[in-house]
Write a protein that holds these residues in place. Structure first.
Motif, PDB file in Angstrom:
ATOM      1  N   GLN A  47       3.599   5.262  -1.219  1.00 15.19           N
ATOM      2  CA  GLN A  47       4.062   3.867  -1.164  1.00 15.19           C
ATOM      3  C   GLN A  47       2.866   2.942  -1.159  1.00 15.19           C
ATOM      4  O   GLN A  47       1.778   3.326  -0.733  1.00 15.19           O
ATOM      5  CB  GLN A  47       4.858   3.620   0.132  1.00 15.19           C
ATOM      6  N   SER A  48       3.081   1.703  -1.596  1.00 17.91           N
ATOM      7  CA  SER A  48       1.990   0.738  -1.456  1.00 17.91           C
ATOM      8  C   SER A  48       2.556  -0.647  -1.222  1.00 17.91           C
ATOM      9  O   SER A  48       3.665  -0.950  -1.677  1.00 17.91           O
ATOM     10  CB  SER A  48       1.108   0.739  -2.693  1.00 17.91           C
ATOM     11  N   GLN A  49       1.822  -1.471  -0.508  1.00 16.67           N
ATOM     12  CA  GLN A  49       2.236  -2.861  -0.273  1.00 16.67           C
ATOM     13  C   GLN A  49       1.018  -3.763  -0.326  1.00 16.67           C
ATOM     14  O   GLN A  49      -0.099  -3.318  -0.089  1.00 16.67           O
ATOM     15  CB  GLN A  49       2.899  -3.006   1.102  1.00 16.67           C
ATOM     16  N   CYS A  50       1.287  -5.059  -0.566  1.00 20.34           N
ATOM     17  CA  CYS A  50       0.183  -6.015  -0.647  1.00 20.34           C
ATOM     18  C   CYS A  50       0.316  -7.082   0.430  1.00 20.34           C
ATOM     19  O   CYS A  50       1.416  -7.454   0.793  1.00 20.34           O
ATOM     20  CB  CYS A  50       0.188  -6.737  -1.985  1.00 20.34           C
ATOM     21  N   THR A  51      -0.835  -7.595   0.832  1.00 16.51           N
ATOM     22  CA  THR A  51      -0.811  -8.788   1.683  1.00 16.51           C
ATOM     23  C   THR A  51      -0.676  -9.990   0.759  1.00 16.51           C
ATOM     24  O   THR A  51      -0.716  -9.858  -0.468  1.00 16.51           O
ATOM     25  CB  THR A  51      -2.123  -8.941   2.450  1.00 16.51           C
ATOM     26  N   GLU A  52      -0.604 -11.167   1.370  1.00 19.45           N
ATOM     27  CA  GLU A  52      -0.541 -12.362   0.514  1.00 19.45           C
ATOM     28  C   GLU A  52      -1.940 -12.652  -0.031  1.00 19.45           C
ATOM     29  O   GLU A  52      -2.934 -12.159   0.492  1.00 19.45           O
ATOM     30  CB  GLU A  52      -0.012 -13.552   1.307  1.00 19.45           C
ATOM     31  N   ILE A  53      -1.984 -13.479  -1.052  1.00 15.78           N
ATOM     32  CA  ILE A  53      -3.268 -13.833  -1.652  1.00 15.78           C
ATOM     33  C   ILE A  53      -3.764 -15.104  -0.975  1.00 15.78           C
ATOM     34  O   ILE A  53      -3.023 -16.081  -0.865  1.00 15.78           O
ATOM     35  CB  ILE A  53      -3.084 -14.096  -3.151  1.00 15.78           C
ATOM     36  N   LEU A  83       5.531   3.090   9.132  1.00 15.88           N
ATOM     37  CA  LEU A  83       4.103   2.755   9.274  1.00 15.88           C
ATOM     38  C   LEU A  83       3.989   1.244   9.424  1.00 15.88           C
ATOM     39  O   LEU A  83       4.563   0.498   8.637  1.00 15.88           O
ATOM     40  CB  LEU A  83       3.328   3.209   8.028  1.00 15.88           C
ATOM     41  N   ARG A  84       3.262   0.822  10.448  1.00 16.03           N
ATOM     42  CA  ARG A  84       3.007  -0.620  10.602  1.00 16.03           C
ATOM     43  C   ARG A  84       1.521  -0.856  10.403  1.00 16.03           C
ATOM     44  O   ARG A  84       0.694  -0.269  11.096  1.00 16.03           O
ATOM     45  CB  ARG A  84       3.415  -1.086  11.993  1.00 16.03           C
ATOM     46  N   VAL A  85       1.234  -1.702   9.467  1.00 14.43           N
ATOM     47  CA  VAL A  85      -0.159  -2.021   9.166  1.00 14.43           C
ATOM     48  C   VAL A  85      -0.410  -3.454   9.595  1.00 14.43           C
ATOM     49  O   VAL A  85       0.221  -4.381   9.081  1.00 14.43           O
ATOM     50  CB  VAL A  85      -0.425  -1.857   7.657  1.00 14.43           C
ATOM     51  N   HIS A  86      -1.303  -3.630  10.547  1.00 16.32           N
ATOM     52  CA  HIS A  86      -1.597  -4.979  11.048  1.00 16.32           C
ATOM     53  C   HIS A  86      -2.880  -5.445  10.380  1.00 16.32           C
ATOM     54  O   HIS A  86      -3.974  -5.078  10.801  1.00 16.32           O
ATOM     55  CB  HIS A  86      -1.780  -4.942  12.562  1.00 16.32           C
ATOM     56  N   MET A  87      -2.765  -6.235   9.344  1.00  9.20           N
ATOM     57  CA  MET A  87      -3.950  -6.704   8.611  1.00  9.20           C
ATOM     58  C   MET A  87      -4.332  -8.052   9.198  1.00  9.20           C
ATOM     59  O   MET A  87      -3.640  -9.041   8.966  1.00  9.20           O
ATOM     60  CB  MET A  87      -3.637  -6.856   7.125  1.00  9.20           C
ATOM     61  N   TYR A  88      -5.422  -8.095   9.953  1.00 10.32           N
ATOM     62  CA  TYR A  88      -5.747  -9.369  10.602  1.00 10.32           C
ATOM     63  C   TYR A  88      -6.689 -10.189   9.723  1.00 10.32           C
ATOM     64  O   TYR A  88      -6.327 -11.229   9.223  1.00 10.32           O
ATOM     65  CB  TYR A  88      -6.357  -9.115  11.977  1.00 10.32           C
ATOM     66  N   GLN A  89      -7.904  -9.698   9.506  1.00  9.66           N
ATOM     67  CA  GLN A  89      -8.795 -10.469   8.643  1.00  9.66           C
ATOM     68  C   GLN A  89      -9.872  -9.580   8.049  1.00  9.66           C
ATOM     69  O   GLN A  89     -10.025  -8.429   8.451  1.00  9.66           O
ATOM     70  CB  GLN A  89      -9.432 -11.624   9.409  1.00  9.66           C
ATOM     71  N   ALA A  90     -10.587 -10.152   7.076  1.00  9.92           N
ATOM     72  CA  ALA A  90     -11.729  -9.441   6.505  1.00  9.92           C
ATOM     73  C   ALA A  90     -12.886 -10.408   6.476  1.00  9.92           C
ATOM     74  O   ALA A  90     -12.672 -11.617   6.541  1.00  9.92           O
ATOM     75  CB  ALA A  90     -11.407  -8.967   5.097  1.00  9.92           C
ATOM     76  N   PHE A 140       6.003  -0.207   6.384  1.00  9.29           N
ATOM     77  CA  PHE A 140       6.426   0.782   5.397  1.00  9.29           C
ATOM     78  C   PHE A 140       7.580   1.555   6.038  1.00  9.29           C
ATOM     79  O   PHE A 140       7.360   2.260   7.032  1.00  9.29           O
ATOM     80  CB  PHE A 140       5.293   1.774   5.102  1.00  9.29           C
ATOM     81  N   ASP A 141       8.756   1.404   5.469  1.00  3.07           N
ATOM     82  CA  ASP A 141       9.892   2.101   6.080  1.00  3.07           C
ATOM     83  C   ASP A 141      10.101   3.461   5.431  1.00  3.07           C
ATOM     84  O   ASP A 141       9.728   3.675   4.271  1.00  3.07           O
ATOM     85  CB  ASP A 141      11.159   1.253   5.898  1.00  3.07           C
ATOM     86  N   ASN A 142      10.775   4.355   6.172  1.00  9.47           N
ATOM     87  CA  ASN A 142      11.169   5.657   5.636  1.00  9.47           C
ATOM     88  C   ASN A 142      10.029   6.391   4.949  1.00  9.47           C
ATOM     89  O   ASN A 142      10.132   6.786   3.802  1.00  9.47           O
ATOM     90  CB  ASN A 142      12.320   5.494   4.623  1.00  9.47           C
ATOM     91  N   VAL A 143       8.918   6.513   5.675  1.00 11.50           N
ATOM     92  CA  VAL A 143       7.825   7.312   5.144  1.00 11.50           C
ATOM     93  C   VAL A 143       8.131   8.767   5.474  1.00 11.50           C
ATOM     94  O   VAL A 143       8.308   9.105   6.639  1.00 11.50           O
ATOM     95  CB  VAL A 143       6.497   6.893   5.805  1.00 11.50           C
ATOM     96  N   GLU A 144       8.195   9.604   4.450  1.00 15.23           N
ATOM     97  CA  GLU A 144       8.567  11.003   4.718  1.00 15.23           C
ATOM     98  C   GLU A 144       7.310  11.862   4.712  1.00 15.23           C
ATOM     99  O   GLU A 144       6.547  11.849   3.743  1.00 15.23           O
ATOM    100  CB  GLU A 144       9.537  11.499   3.638  1.00 15.23           C
TER     101      GLU A 144
END
Length: 1993
Positions: free
Chosen positions: A1011-1017, A981-988, A1032-1036
């Protein structure tokens, strides 16, 4: 049930051409797509499906027609194929090849080949193989949407869909993976859609398309195609089919998750109910002292008491404040009652009352009733008629509602009581009494409500086991309460009782509240509550029905069932908030009977009664059926960490089935055994069912209602997940319910239509918002779908199974729903043809109304199957839940009837129960679950696993092994796919401020599966640009690969604020669906790379920003990750491991220049207790920015020294993706420290983008001269009537009948004979108030015209829309007829005589709102940005914003692409320092004289206990503080201030003017009522020139004198100079030329001596009035005006506390000084004296019976007073013993009074009570009351009759007593009216009136009186005495002697009485007596004589 036809090919066609075919069955026809340029064969290969509601008859026909398609002419028929469906019905499947026949029924050689399937209702026909039932509906539109049929409206008959399964049946081979994903892309990407799940991109080119993937056209292609196809096709008829079918059903197997998580119901809010009691009329009773009692809920308030009157005038204002939840608020009852003679000692007697609930008022337009008459009726005696009327205003204001005070029509309209009743529209004015019977039969499934300790003791001692609950039912309706008896200890109580309410019908109370309660001496609590909404169980139309309900079961929900003494969720049982558990079900019915009140047997009281009711049969609510519920848990993630340490399981319950902890106290299977009651046949049926295949199949399986407990695993530091990887637990429950599925089915069909409509409307909104081309086409498509959906409902629901259990409501509701949907379908059709570019907004509104109506109709009032609850349990404790309506997962064979989540995977979020779920606690997800549910009849359950993702094996319990239909206990997935999974977080942007600085430190956390991941602060920002790629690698994922492509799970994105200490704060959440690429697909356009889209972020129920991001899910193929597209992007060395968003996805940038105008800072608050001294503004956008110059001393001068700065920045080409611009203010402290003061984010730069003007558009304005037509405006037609001024202003104005020029007036002066009564005030009489009142009239007239126009256009639309439909509402016609009547009446009221010409009063503009609202806040070049600091509060209220404002930045922005076009920079006088901000004034300090005129306030909020206030004005500007305390106005809520205040101020330091109204208090500090703030600086610098309003005309003396020190000509030349405009050039004959416009106007002005002077001012003024017509620089200038500003109080945010009318003038001090202020002081009332001489009375009714003779007589006297001065009433002397009703008095009353002629009111000043400090001023109508009384010596005097004369407008008295009739007093016939103020002296006879027993008016006497009105001066010159006293005495009346009182002169009285009337009678009696004496003597003496004679003595 469906008939499916596949049209394969048509062969042997002749010639070459475009072919199209039409397939018709049961009147519903579908068209194929057009095949272009076919030769002999047309391979259509299309499938059509008719979902059918009733079985196909063997004689029904299918017809197919084949046409040659023509773009221009009509299509030419080639041939027809018809077929009888007998064979199909028998076999279920058929392939046919046959020849066509032509028009003459001759066979032609062309042949057609088709395949037909028929699937019957019970699924009997056709052997269905496995994959046939894995289908789900609604994937693809009939015919590909990109084919021509979309463009040809006549061909798109119905948006019926072909389901995936049917396509699968006929698709060669299994290429199911390729099912058209493109169909799911959307016309135009939606930016900002709430849920963008799985939307693919819009294809950019067509050649990549696989054959069966329909593409969706961009609107432009569509245009070209239309041109190509249609040649002359009208683009206004094109409609766009649903490209969103995709987003509704994002895919086959998943349903859409709900994005709002927090329940909003039950949260308390602020409400204010304000009621003004104006007056009462026609109160029944003699000589009353009425008081009005106003009750809202439990609060009561009383008006003052008015003495001896039947029509009291109060004008008193009451306010009730509440802080409760909306449900409670809207059920409160408003009760108005009139009480007679209430005082301290006694409560008085009730005359009559009126009830209505708050909800009814709130649903009115503007949430209010204004000047309406409430009908009073007596609840104790319903046979009596109405008891009078009370005129009131009622308004209900919630937070944020603003109420417009209507400027209503004339007083005369309001006196038409019948036309202005206090009733909502559509309620008849004659309401009847009705009985409401609420029958309570029985309940079941009650929870335990007592502790079990006592019960156990009892059981041990006596051995009896009792149910632990003592239930009874309580019903509340219209403020009354009824109860059933208590059934001791019973979980299944049987009542069979009915509660009877007597109430007016239709009732003005919407809901009946039915509660089961537990009777207990200590703790009497509710077990469950149900509301019956009367609107849903009745229909008021012509074909409507009375409220009816049941007998039906209602399900009650509330708190969890375990008993605790103090239940924290008790509110839920009271019906507040969403119930979290099933409590009980109650069988009840409701019936209404309209009473015939003339029937003598009727009980006349409205007391609630309780009676026995006849029990109903057990099977009346439907046959007991066995239902089967299956659920499978596919995922449980995001489990809150508080619950992470103990094992967790999930429990599913339906009713009490499945609830093992605290469910039934009885065995669950009891129902099964006795078959639901004693119906023998039912039992046998159940047994039969068991003996069928199912009986053998499943044996007696024990339900499994909860999953096995499992320990959660850690996802990250906030959330855990359960390891349901390949093994998914299942639950299954059997339950028994009455079979009322039909109700839910109908509801589901309507819901689906509504969902589709809503989706479509959101699309259209979005297209408008993002300025996509042709939203109107999409709207046409939406309306088409709606109309076909409605017709579909009618066909489906019409198959009426008449089983016994259908209640009356079922039948009536079905009829009315069918009627409603049919007309809605017709209207949508008609509307579709009216949708044009111009009308789209209106039509959208109407479509929104359709949506509301559909949602309302879809709610089924009679429940059947209870809702399903899923609870998360930890350690056997209930933690969190979700509630799923049973209808959403109910199975049906017919697609449309199936629940929207049935057999689909649904994502649900669990939440905390009850109040715990409010606020921040409710925003954290307790758990996110993917769950699959199926609910249906047990016998239909064979395909309950149909919708699950494929690729699993079933695991069953040992005893179910090998039994195919035995449900699995878990599913084991064997197929597994691996993805990246590729999550492209551009802006809010626009995030929530979570820190005290008013900013946040946001980071985003993305969850996918486990799974979970964070962007930078990013620190200190509300608009973070993360520009980060998360991988996100190896999402089953488990299941078949092709299903993943269409059905990826959703991604949850949560945004947090990082705090240095403690855990991160939650800031909002949104969902997304990734775009999926399978390993065998190419990563290439049009689908990839994905584009960034906006996702709305929610925090609780409120939106909290937008996220711009893109998501892609890429399958990792056999070759591993090497196949995946490389992650290429600029790798920033300095960002380390953080990957930026890759190039193809990030937006394309261009160079822009941003110019900033820095003007100044205002109102900065302290920061950390220190004052701001040296502030600076930092501007930042997309990483670039600029700083303002430093303000050296904020106190001395808060403006910036350098005005314009700029910076260059790269911004996206697409304006919608522009990042926000941040404005921050910092304070520079010593030692180089900076403190943030506040910040502001400009979220959209669009309004600041400079677009160079079109060259072409410039030329027209330079052409030759344009003469501006100066026609005088058409005068507004006004009626000669009294007009009421304002809500309560109590001012009445005479209005001009026609406005004529002054010349006519002059002519009139010269020599016309005027009638004396039409005296017109001359010029000297007029003052500012005349002008003000005339202007208010004009404003009202305009408002009225707008209202009328709106109503007319609405009527027109209604007519247009109903033309198509048959059922035209008669009510409308009635309403119209009424309106027409009214109009006619009004016209009759107009004088027919030639209209008297009245003089024209100069007028000004009265704005009913603030000036800012009219002129766009005066931000024409200077904008104000509020600076915020501090956290946003945790409640959802946006009002908290007010408290966070710490100051304002004034300035502006301009954004443009570099380089700028030359023509700007080349302009004359271009100053490069100012860039785009040319010609702005200097911002140096400036001295200004500010003059504030305060006219009056209206509707102030009462501040004292007595419901009044003592207001005075306080004005603050900078350091100046003017308190006008000594001039407070006592006890007034509508004070007229009429004052002006002068203040000298220096801009920019003092620019915010506050005008406040305070309440004066004798003791303690004064309270603020409300205040309004005006930004003077923006007004001063605005191009609209708001310094001093421009009057309509120019005059140099009189009331309309020119106020501005600059004359119009000076103003004009200044404007021309500033705008670099050529002019003004004055010409002869009153002409002036400005640029190329020529204006004309009058040329001379008259001074005070009447001398004429030549002047250019008039014509210059004309130009100023038309300044907006000057090209380029023109804008509307502020006219002379009065603005109306709402008063607000910071303690009661958002609720208006009254209004203030005022205006502000500003004059710069360096210019000549202005003249003195205009005098607007309130008019002083004139003193008058009214002399009333009562000469005689006649025909007065005789009251007394004489003691001696029984003779009727009266001791008459006459009493009189002026209204409002009852205590000064005057009586004549008594005319004793009038035998004929004649009385002679010659008695004079003298009434001095103060009178305001302009308002036609008497002004009274008096102390309200002995404790009052000062006098209160009242204004009341001038009415004289005369009454005739009968004097009694020992008892109270008797009132005989009276008359009230309105001194302005009363009937002229009759010349003689004979001519004096009843009509003179009732006003029923036209009688000549007079005004004492014009006539001065009137004499005549008037009738005395009173009501008789039957409430009819009767005449009780006549009075001859003379009224003489004098001013005080005249009265002093010719004085007169009271009564018959000197001076000018009246002679003594000539009365007959009988009137002497008998005990003063008894003999004389007796002589009179006896001698005159009974003389002969007396003589006769005396003679008779003499005779008797003689006879007596004779008899007495006779014996003696006889003896003497006999004895000869």
């Amino acid at each position: 049930m469906a008939l499916i036809v596949r049209l394969k090919t048509v062969t042997d066609l002749r010639g070459k051409g475009d072919r199209i075919a039409k397939v018709a069955f049961r009147g519903l026809s579908f068209y194929t797509r057009v095949l272009e340029n076919c030769e002999d064969e047309a391979p259509f290969d299309e499938t059509f499906r008719w979902p059918i509601a009733s079985s196909v008859d063997v004689n029904e026909m299918l017809e197919i027609q084949v046409f040659n398609y023509s773009k221009v002419f009509s299509n030419r028929l080639i041939g027809t194929f018809q077929m009888v469906l007998q064979k199909v019905v028998e076999e279920g499947q058929l392939e046919v090849t046959d020849t066509l026949i032509d028009d003459n029924n001759a066979a032609i050689q062309t042949s057609i080949s088709i395949e037909i399937r028929y699937q019957a209702m019970d699924g009997t026909v056709g052997a269905w193989n496995d994959n046939e039932f894995l289908e789900t509906p609604n994937v693809r539109s009939d015919g590909d949407p990109h084919e021509t049929d979309i463009l040809l409206p006549s061909h798109r008959q119905s948006p019926s869909k072909t389901s995936a399964a049917e396509r699968a049946l006929w698709r060669r081979g299994r290429d199911k993976e390729k099912i058209g994903r493109e169909a799911e892309s959307r016309a135009g990407k939606g930016v900002f859609s709430a849920m963008k799940l799985g939307k693919a991109r819009v294809p950019k080119d067509d050649h990549h398309r696989k054959q069966d993937e329909p593409a969706v056209l961009e609107a432009e292609d569509l245009d070209q195609k239309a041109m190509r196809l249609g040649g002359g096709l009208d683009p206004d008829t094109i409609s766009l089919a649903s490209v969103t079918a995709v987003t509704t059903n994002v895919s086959n197997k998943r349903s859409k998750p709900d994005i709002k998580i927090e329940p909003s119901a039950g949260r308390p809010m602020d409400y204010q109910v304000s009621i003004t009691v104006i007056e009462a009329r026609q109160l029944v009773g003699l000589n009353m002292d009425p008081v009005v009692c106003v009750e809202v809920g439990d609060e009561k308030k009383y008006t003052s008491m008015k003495e001896s009157t039947n029509c009291p005038y109060y004008n008193e204002y009451f306010v009730f404040d509440f802080h409760v939840s909306p449900d409670v608020m809207f059920d409160k009852i408003i009760k108005l009652s009139v009480i007679h003679s209430k005082n301290l000692l006694r409560s008085g007697t009730l005359v009559g009352s009126f009830k209505m609930d708050v909800g009814t008022v709130y649903t009115q337009p503007e949430h209010q009733f204004y000047h309406k008459w409430a009908i009073l009726s007596d609840p104790e005696d319903i046979t009596a008629g109405l008891k009078g009327y009370v005129k009131v205003d009622i308004a209900v204001v919630g937070k944020g509602d603003n109420i417009k005070t209507p400027h209503k029509a004339n007083e005369t309209d309001e006196d038409d009581i019948e036309g202005n009743l206090l009733l909502p529209d559509g309620v008849p004015s004659e309401r009847q009494w009705a009985r409401f019977y609420i029958k309570i039969y029985r309940a079941e499934g009650l929870p335990r409500m007592n502790t079990s300790i006592m019960a156990n003791v009892k059981k041990a001692l006596i051995g009896e086991n009792k149910d632990l609950v003592d239930p009874y039912v309580q019903v509340l309706f219209a403020g009354q309460k009824g109860k059933t008896s208590v059934q001791k200890s019973s979980y299944e109580p049987l009542w069979n009782e009915q509660i009877v309410f007597t109430e007016m019908f239709p009732p003005l109370c919407k809901r009946i509240k039915v509660q089961i309660r537990d009777s207990d001496k200590v703790n009497d609590v509710a077990i469950g509550t149900h509301f019956i909404d009367l609107r849903k169980i009745s229909n008021e139309g012509d074909k409507g029905f009375l409220p009816a309900f049941g007998p039906a079961w209602v399900n009650m929900y509330g708190s969890t069932r375990n008993y605790t003494l103090m239940d924290e969720h008790q509110d839920l049982n009271e019906g507040l908030g969403e119930g979290v558990s099933f409590r009980a079900r109650l069988l009840l019915a409701l019936a209404v009977e309209i009473l015939d009140t003339s029937n003598p047997e009727i009980t006349s009281s409205t007391e609630v009664q309780m009676e026995q009711a006849t029990p109903v049969a057990d099977n009346c609510t439907g046959k007991m059926e066995e239902f089967f519920l299956f659920g499978s848990f596919l995922e449980a993630t995001m489990i809150d960490r508080k619950n992470g340490d103990k094992p967790i399981n999930f429990e599913v319950t339906i009713g009490n089935y499945g609830n093992e902890i605290d469910g039934m106290s009885k065995p669950i299977f009891r129902k099964r055994k006795d078959g639901g009651g004693d119906g023998g046949e039912e039992e046998s049926q159940l047994l039969e069912n068991e003996s069928d295949e199912e009986g053998t199949d499943d044996g007696e399986f024990v339900p499994v209602s909860s999953t096995p407990p499992m320990r959660p695993l850690i996802t990250d530091r906030n959330y855990f997940h359960l390891p349901y990887f390949d093994k998914k637990p299942c639950i299954y429950i059997k339950s028994w319910w009455q079979d009322q599925r039909r109700r839910l089915y109908n509801s589901n069909i309507m819901d689906k239509i509504a969902d589709k409509l809503e989706e479509g409307l959101n699309d259209v909104h979005e297209m408008i918002k993002t300025e996509k081309p042709h939203p109107e086409r999409r709207l046409r498509g939406v309306l088409e779908e709606l109309s076909s959906g409605c017709l579909r409902f009618v066909t489906l629901s019409n198959k009426d199974q008449n089983h016994s259990s259908r209640t009356r409501l079922d039948r009536e509701r079905l009829k009315s729903c069918m009627r409603e949907l049919e007309t809605m379908g017709q209207q949508a059709k008609t509307m579709r043809s009216q949708v044009k570019k111009t009308t789209i907004r209106d039509k959208l509104k109407q479509a929104q109304n359709f949506l509301q109506k559909l949602r309302f109709l879809a709610e089924e009032p009679q429940h059947s199957i209870p809702d399903i609850f899923i609870w998360m349990m930890s350690n056997n404790k209930r933690i969190a839940y979700v509630r799923i309506p049973s209808k959403d997962i109910l199975y049906s064979i017919v697609d449309e009837e199936m629940g929207k989540d049935c057999a689909k995977v649904k994502t649900v979020f669990l939440r905390l129960p009850g109040k715990r779920g409010f606020g921040p606690a409710g925003w954290t997800v307790q758990a996110k679950m993917e769950i699959y549910l199926w609910l249906g009849l047990n016998k239909q359950r064979k395909d309950f696993l149909g919708g699950l993702p494929c690729g699993f094996e079933e695991r069953k319990l040992p005893k179910g092994q090998g039994v195919p239909s035995f449900p699995p206990i878990s599913l084991l997935y064997t197929k597994k796919q691996v993805f990246q999974l590729r999550v492209h977080m551009y802006q809010a942007r626009s995030l929530f401020a979570a820190d005290s600085s008013g900013l946040s430190d946001p980071f985003a956390r993305v969850f996918f599966i486990s799974q979970s991941q964070c962007t930078e602060i990013l620190n200190e920002t509300l608009c973070p640009t993360w520009d980060q790629l998360l991988v996100f690698d190896n999402v089953e994922l488990y299941g078949e690969a092709h299903e993943m492509r269409d059905d990826p799970p959703i991604i949850v994105i949560e945004i947090y604020d990082q705090d240095t200490v403690g855990k991160a704060d939650f800031m909002g959440r949104t969902f997304a669906k990734p775009l999926v690429k399978m390993s065998d697909e190419e990563y290439s356009p049009p689908r990839f790379p994905p584009q960034l889209e906006y996702y709305q972020i929610y925090r609780g129920n409120s939106t909290a920003g937008d996220l711009l991001a893109a998501f892609e899910l890429l399958q990792i193929g056999p070759a591993g990750k090497l196949d995946l597209p490389p992650i290429d992007g600029p790798t920033d060395i300095d960002r380390g491991p953080i990957l930026p968003v890759p190039l193809g996805i990030r937006p394309v940038l261009s160079k822009y220049r941003v110019e900033i105008l820095f003007w100044g800072l205002r109102d900065l608050k302290r920061v950390n207790l220190a004052q701001v001294d040296r502030p600076r503004v930092d501007i930042e956008c997309a990483g670039r920015g600029v700083q303002s110059s430093l303000i050296q001393n904020y106190k001395k001068n808060p403006n910036f020294s350098t005005l314009v700065k700029w910076f260059e920045v790269d911004l996206p080409e697409n304006e919608l993706l522009h990042p926000p611009l941040n404005i921050r203010v910092v304070d520079c402290r010593a030692f180089g420290r900076y403190t943030l003061v506040g910040s502001h984010a400009v979220n959209t730069l669009r309004k600041f983008i400079y677009r160079p003007p079109d060259k072409k558009a410039q030329h027209w304005s330079m052409a030759g001269e344009i003469v501006v037509n100066m026609e005088p405006e058409v005068p507004i037609k006004k009626m000669e009537t009294m007009v009421k001024l304002e809500a309560h202003s109590d001012a009445v104005v005479k209005v001009d009948v026609s406005e004529e020029e002054k010349e006519k007036k002059k002519k009139k002066k010269k020599g016309s004979v005027e009638e004396p009564e039409e005296e017109e005030p001359d010029e000297s009489m007029l003052d500012w108030w005349s002008k003000y009142f005339a202007s208010i009239e004009t404003m009202k007239e305009l408002l009225r015209q707008q209202e009328a126009a709106a109503a007319d256009s609405e009527e027109k639309e209604e007519m247009e829309m109903t033309d198509g439909s048959k059922g035209q509402g008669k009510t409308k016609e009635k309403g119209k007829a009424l309106k027409e009547d009214k109009k006619k009446k009004q016209q009759q009221q107009l004088p027919d005589a030639p209209e008297k010409k009245k003089q024209k009063i100069d007028e000004m503009k009265v704005y009913p709102k603030e000036l800012e609202a009219e002129f766009d806040s005066f931000e024409d070049w200077l904008h104000t940005f509020n600076l915020f600091r501090g956290k946003i509060g945790d409640d959802d209220d946006s009002t908290a914003d007010e408290d966070r404002i710490v100051g304002r930045f004034k300035g502006s922005l301009c954004v443009y692409k570099v380089p700028l076009p030359n023509d700007i920079t080349k302009e004359a006088g271009y100053d490069p320092n100012f860039g785009m901000f040319q010609g702005i004034p200097s911002n140096d300090p400036l001295n200004v004289l500010v003059r504030v005129y305060v006219v009056r306030a209206t509707d102030l909020h009462p501040a004292d206990i007595n419901g009044k206030a003592d207001p005075y004005i306080v004005i603050k500007l900078g350091k100046t503080d003017i308190k006008d305390k000594e001039n407070y106005i006592s006890k007034q809520l509508n004070p007229i201030f009429g004052k002006s205040f002068d203040i000298e101020a220096t801009f920019p330091m003092e620019s915010m003017l506050t005008v406040a109204v305070y309440d004066w208090d004798l003791v303690g500090s004064d309270d603020l009522i409300g205040e309004t703030k005006i930004d003077l600086e923006n007004r001063y610098y605005s191009k609209h020139r708001a310094t001093c309003g421009i009057s309509k005309t120019y005059s140099i003396h009189g009331y309309n004198i020119w106020r501005d020190p600059q004359k119009p000509a000076q103003i004009l030349s200044k404007l021309c100079k500033e705008g670099k405009v050529d002019g003004p050039h004055y010409g002869p004959g009153g002409r002036v030329k400005v640029m190329n416009r020529v204006f004309t106007g009058p040329t001379e002005v008259e001074d005070e001596n009447g001398q004429k002077k030549q002047t250019d001012e008039h014509v210059a003024l004309t130009v100023l009035h038309h300044w907006e017509e000057i090209p380029r620089v023109g804008c509307q200038l502020v006219p002379e005006h009065v603005e109306t500003r709402p008063l607000l109080n910071p303690d009661k945010p958002g609720i208006e506390q009254g209004r203030l009318e005022l205006w502000v003038d500003m004059f710069p001090m360096d210019m000549p000084a202005p003249g003195p202020a205009i005098d607007i002081s309130p008019r002083k009332p004139k003193k008058y004296e009214l002399r009333v001489i009562v000469w005689n009375t006649d025909e007065v009714v005789l009251e007394d019976d004489d003691y001696f003779t029984g003779e009727k007589s009266s001791d008459i006297f006459v009493r009189g007073w002026l209204k409002g001065q009852q205590e000064d009433k005057q009586d004549t002397d008594v005319h004793y013993h009038s035998l004929t009703g004649e009385g002679n008095f010659n008695w004079r009353y003298i009434f001095p009074f103060d009178y305001l002629a302009a308002e036609e009111k008497i002004v009274i000043s008096k102390k309200e009570s002995m404790f009052s400090w000062d006098e209160t001023e009242y204004k009341i109508p001038a009415r004289l009351t005369l009454q005739v009384w009968d004097a009694d010596h020992f008892s109270a005097d008797d009132f005989l009759g009276g008359i009230e004369l309105d001194l302005n407008h009363f009937p002229r008295g009759a010349k003689t007593a004979k001519q004096c009739t009843l009509e003179l007093g009732t006003g029923e016939t036209e009688v000549p009216m007079v005004s004492i103020f014009k006539q001065k002296r009137v004499k005549g006879w008037w009738p005395f009136l009173a009501r008789d027993e039957n409430d009819e008016m009767e005449m009780t006497g006549k009075v001859e009186a003379e009224l003489h009105l004098l001013t005080t001066e005249e009265a002093e010159k010719s004085p007169a005495g009271l009564a018959r006293n000197e001076p000018d005495p009246l002679e003594k009346p000539n009365r007959p002697d009988t009137s002497f009182i008998w005990f003063l002169n008894p003999l004389k009285s007796i002589r009179y009485l006896i001698c005159t009337r009974y003389k002969w009678l007396i003589i006769k009696i005396i003679l008779a007596l003499l005779l008797l004496i003689m006879v007596g003597l004779f008899l007495y003496s006779m014996p003696g004589y006889m003896v003497k004679k006999l004895l000869g003595a």
